[in-house]
Structure formats: structure tokens, C-alpha cells
Design a protein around this motif. Structure first.
Motif, PDB file in Angstrom:
ATOM      1  N   THR A  27       0.936  -1.373  -0.379  1.00 49.47           N
ATOM      2  CA  THR A  27      -0.350  -0.145  -0.063  1.00 49.47           C
ATOM      3  C   THR A  27       0.715   1.307   0.143  1.00 49.47           C
ATOM      4  O   THR A  27       1.416   1.165   0.951  1.00 49.47           O
ATOM      5  N   VAL A  28       0.188   2.522  -0.784  1.00 49.74           N
ATOM      6  CA  VAL A  28       1.574   3.133  -0.935  1.00 49.74           C
ATOM      7  C   VAL A  28       0.149   4.751  -0.172  1.00 49.74           C
ATOM      8  O   VAL A  28      -0.436   4.184  -1.741  1.00 49.74           O
ATOM      9  N   LEU A  29       0.598   4.677   0.224  1.00 55.77           N
ATOM     10  CA  LEU A  29      -0.517   6.728   0.854  1.00 55.77           C
ATOM     11  C   LEU A  29       0.153   7.702   0.889  1.00 55.77           C
ATOM     12  O   LEU A  29       1.581   8.300   0.394  1.00 55.77           O
ATOM     13  N   THR A  30       0.481   8.821  -0.539  1.00 52.94           N
ATOM     14  CA  THR A  30       0.795   9.834  -0.747  1.00 52.94           C
ATOM     15  C   THR A  30      -0.473  10.590  -0.688  1.00 52.94           C
ATOM     16  O   THR A  30      -1.243  10.866  -0.759  1.00 52.94           O
ATOM     17  N   TRP A  60      -4.695   9.941  -0.675  1.00 52.81           N
ATOM     18  CA  TRP A  60      -4.864   9.021  -1.883  1.00 52.81           C
ATOM     19  C   TRP A  60      -3.841   7.262  -1.879  1.00 52.81           C
ATOM     20  O   TRP A  60      -2.595   7.709  -0.861  1.00 52.81           O
ATOM     21  N   ARG A  61      -4.422   6.228  -1.723  1.00 53.75           N
ATOM     22  CA  ARG A  61      -4.093   5.491  -1.642  1.00 53.75           C
ATOM     23  C   ARG A  61      -3.999   4.106  -2.692  1.00 53.75           C
ATOM     24  O   ARG A  61      -4.742   4.133  -3.557  1.00 53.75           O
ATOM     25  N   ALA A  62      -2.399   3.449  -2.481  1.00 59.18           N
ATOM     26  CA  ALA A  62      -2.807   2.566  -4.297  1.00 59.18           C
ATOM     27  C   ALA A  62      -2.250   1.857  -3.641  1.00 59.18           C
ATOM     28  O   ALA A  62      -0.989   1.259  -3.218  1.00 59.18           O
ATOM     29  N   GLU A  63      -2.824   0.804  -3.704  1.00 61.41           N
ATOM     30  CA  GLU A  63      -2.564  -1.023  -4.019  1.00 61.41           C
ATOM     31  C   GLU A  63      -1.346  -1.547  -4.828  1.00 61.41           C
ATOM     32  O   GLU A  63      -2.055  -1.030  -6.315  1.00 61.41           O
ATOM     33  N   VAL A  64      -1.090  -1.381  -4.667  1.00 61.28           N
ATOM     34  CA  VAL A  64       0.316  -2.223  -5.843  1.00 61.28           C
ATOM     35  C   VAL A  64       0.732  -3.406  -5.790  1.00 61.28           C
ATOM     36  O   VAL A  64       0.848  -3.976  -4.474  1.00 61.28           O
ATOM     37  N   GLY A  65       0.537  -4.452  -6.908  1.00 63.08           N
ATOM     38  CA  GLY A  65       1.549  -5.711  -6.186  1.00 63.08           C
ATOM     39  C   GLY A  65       1.946  -6.320  -8.483  1.00 63.08           C
ATOM     40  O   GLY A  65       2.188  -4.922  -8.685  1.00 63.08           O
ATOM     41  N   LEU A  66       2.065  -6.847  -8.116  1.00 66.84           N
ATOM     42  CA  LEU A  66       2.793  -7.583  -9.824  1.00 66.84           C
ATOM     43  C   LEU A  66       2.179  -8.131 -10.604  1.00 66.84           C
ATOM     44  O   LEU A  66       0.710  -8.505 -10.353  1.00 66.84           O
ATOM     45  N   LYS A  67       2.344  -7.389 -11.976  1.00 67.74           N
ATOM     46  CA  LYS A  67       1.507  -7.465 -13.132  1.00 67.74           C
ATOM     47  C   LYS A  67       1.252  -8.652 -13.798  1.00 67.74           C
ATOM     48  O   LYS A  67      -0.073  -8.957 -14.061  1.00 67.74           O
ATOM     49  N   GLU A  68       2.783  -9.566 -13.146  1.00 68.01           N
ATOM     50  CA  GLU A  68       2.197 -11.311 -13.398  1.00 68.01           C
ATOM     51  C   GLU A  68       1.026 -11.391 -12.591  1.00 68.01           C
ATOM     52  O   GLU A  68       0.575 -12.865 -12.863  1.00 68.01           O
ATOM     53  N   ASP A  69       0.406 -10.858 -11.873  1.00 65.86           N
ATOM     54  CA  ASP A  69      -0.416 -11.645 -10.850  1.00 65.86           C
ATOM     55  C   ASP A  69      -1.801 -11.657 -11.204  1.00 65.86           C
ATOM     56  O   ASP A  69      -2.775 -11.777 -11.120  1.00 65.86           O
ATOM     57  N   THR A  70      -1.866 -10.393 -12.432  1.00 64.07           N
ATOM     58  CA  THR A  70      -3.380  -9.977 -13.208  1.00 64.07           C
ATOM     59  C   THR A  70      -2.581 -10.911 -14.462  1.00 64.07           C
ATOM     60  O   THR A  70      -1.995 -11.307 -14.742  1.00 64.07           O
ATOM     61  N   PRO A  71      -4.304 -10.848 -14.473  1.00 60.64           N
ATOM     62  CA  PRO A  71      -4.311 -11.919 -16.225  1.00 60.64           C
ATOM     63  C   PRO A  71      -3.664 -11.054 -16.936  1.00 60.64           C
ATOM     64  O   PRO A  71      -3.826  -9.548 -17.425  1.00 60.64           O
ATOM     65  N   PRO A  72      -2.753 -11.861 -18.203  1.00 57.82           N
ATOM     66  CA  PRO A  72      -2.128 -11.087 -19.225  1.00 57.82           C
ATOM     67  C   PRO A  72      -3.472  -9.999 -20.070  1.00 57.82           C
ATOM     68  O   PRO A  72      -4.599 -10.986 -20.878  1.00 57.82           O
ATOM     69  N   GLN A  73      -3.217  -8.856 -20.508  1.00 58.27           N
ATOM     70  CA  GLN A  73      -4.561  -8.151 -21.112  1.00 58.27           C
ATOM     71  C   GLN A  73      -4.771  -8.945 -23.229  1.00 58.27           C
ATOM     72  O   GLN A  73      -5.362  -9.036 -23.661  1.00 58.27           O
ATOM     73  N   ASP A  74      -3.748  -9.583 -23.614  1.00 59.68           N
ATOM     74  CA  ASP A  74      -3.261  -9.960 -24.826  1.00 59.68           C
ATOM     75  C   ASP A  74      -1.833 -10.398 -25.108  1.00 59.68           C
ATOM     76  O   ASP A  74      -1.299 -10.483 -24.414  1.00 59.68           O
ATOM     77  N   VAL A  75      -1.734 -10.978 -26.703  1.00 59.75           N
ATOM     78  CA  VAL A  75      -0.334 -11.283 -26.701  1.00 59.75           C
ATOM     79  C   VAL A  75       0.863 -10.699 -26.452  1.00 59.75           C
ATOM     80  O   VAL A  75       1.579 -11.143 -26.235  1.00 59.75           O
TER      81      VAL A  75
END
Ligand SMILES: [Fe+2]
Ligand SMILES: [Fe+2]
Length: 230
Positions: A27-30, A60-75
Motif C-alpha cells: 500500500t502506498v499513501l501519498t 491517496w492510497r494505491a494498492e500495488v502488486g505485480l503485473k504477473e499476478d493479473t491476467p494478461p491483456q493480450d499476446v
């Protein structure tokens, strides 16, 4: 991270986010809206991050993780992620080769070689004909450059594998070929991501959603992600 100049917020965010592992969230607070800061940090981390931003009172609060934990958008998204995966795996192998631990490097290099060959086969055999781009007569268009560089990369990979299959394996020579391949691959990935992939993404957008989905499923089935690059 309240009342801080942007450069300090960026530095703090970089150190908080650079070692995020799969499945982790930070979590990033700014005080200011953090999109620009997160984009800058993400650039430093080769696009590995994914985030959601929420207003929180006057901050503001940002919840940040790794992109590889999210489904890929396209090829294109998946190929870009696979570049980073290949790089991390190869870096781990190179570290061992440089310590003369060739036997420990061998399984990592075998995973890397299988992943690299599958990646190149998809770019050459599926995407190049499907997302056809005009070639320039001088051969310096992004697609022709990619096809030529793939041949170079595969030739360097074969030389590296030859050193490793000798009995005993030639660790010194393997180190030289690893360094050579590492440089060639880094330049190639950079050129693909900056010159070719934006053009391919435009061609991809002209396909029907079901066709885009089929390409992505095909790539997901073909890319081995066997050895976690850590
Ligand atoms: Fe690629
Ligand atoms: Fe490539």
C-alpha cells in the motif's frame, strides 16, 4: 509519504516496491494523486507493477502488486512479460556460470532455452504471418529486423549449448557465450518492445475479440514457465 517532494516520494516508492514478490501487495499513501510517481517507478522496474488508486480523505492510497499476478491483456502484454521472465531466469543462470557452478546453471539454462525457442517460434510462426506488416526493401523495418535477430539469437544459443554438452562442460567458454547472448537479447527485446510491438498492437486491434482471445490462449498454451525465475 505526506508533504514530501515528488522525487522523495518516488524514491521511497521505488524501495518499497522493487522487491515485491508474486502474490504480495503493497500500500502506498501519498498526498498527491500518485499515477505519475507509480508510472516512473514502474518504468524503472521494467513494467512489472500493476496498481489501483483510491482517494482517501484528502490523500491517496494505491494498492500495488505485480503485473504477473493479473491476467494478461493480450499476446503483446504476455510476450513482454515473458521477456522479463526470460531475463530473470537467464540472469540467475549467468550468476552460476560466473561462479564456475556450471552444473547448477545447466537446468536453468535448459528452461531458458526451451522458453526462448517457444517465444521465438510464436513470434516468427504465428504473429509475423497473422499480423503482417509491410517490409521495407532495405530490410530495416521492425519485422525484418526481428526475424534476422532471431536467427542470430538462436545461433548464439546453439553455441552456448554446445559448450554445456561437452564432457566436461567448458565453463569459461559458456561464460563468454552467456555474456554475448545476454547483450544480444537485451537489445532485441528493447527493439521489439519499442518498435515492433506498438505496430503489432495496432494490427491486433483490427482483429475480432474472439480471434484476439484465441491468439492469447494459443500463446498461453505454448509458453513454458516451468522454472520460476524468482
Ligand atoms: Fe519477443
Ligand atoms: Fe523476439
Amino acid at each position: 509519504m505526506q508533504n514530501e517532494p515528488e522525487s522523495r516520494v518516488r524514491t521511497a516508492a521505488f524501495y518499497a516496491l522493487r522487491d515485491l514478490a508474486r502474490g504480495e501487495q503493497a500500500t502506498v499513501l501519498t498526498q498527491e494523486e500518485p499515477t505519475l510517481v507509480l508510472e516512473a517507478v514502474n518504468l524503472q522496474l521494467r513494467g512489472r507493477l500493476a496498481w489501483r488508486i483510491f482517494p482517501e480523505g484528502k490523500a491517496w492510497r494505491a494498492e500495488v502488486g505485480l503485473k504477473e499476478d493479473t491476467p494478461p491483456q493480450d499476446v503483446i502484454d504476455l510476450l513482454t512479460r515473458h521477456h522479463a521472465w526470460l531475463d530473470r531466469l537467464f540472469a540467475r543462470a549467468l550468476e552460476r556460470v560466473n561462479k564456475a557452478a556450471v552444473a547448477e546453471a545447466a537446468p536453468l539454462l535448459a528452461s531458458f532455452a526451451a522458453g526462448l525457442r517457444a517465444h521465438i517460434a510464436f513470434e516468427d510462426g504465428i504473429l509475423a504471418p497473422r499480423l503482417a506488416l509491410a517490409a521495407s526493401p532495405t530490410g530495416d523495418d521492425p519485422l525484418s529486423v526481428m526475424l534476422r535477430e532471431h536467427q542470430e539469437i538462436l545461433a548464439q544459443l546453439a553455441l552456448l549449448e554446445e559448450c554445456l554438452t561437452q564432457d566436461p562442460p567448458d565453463g569459461t567458454e559458456a561464460g563468454v557465450f552467456c555474456a554475448l547472448l545476454s547483450g544480444t537479447l537485451a537489445k532485441h527485446e528493447h527493439r521489439e518492445e519499442n518498435r515492433l510491438f506498438p505496430l503489432w498492437r495496432l494490427s491486433l486491434e483490427e482483429l475480432a475479440p474472439a480471434q484476439r482471445r484465441r491468439l492469447l490462449d494459443d500463446l498461453l498454451a505454448r509458453l513454458p514457465w516451468g522454472d520460476s525465475p524468482g
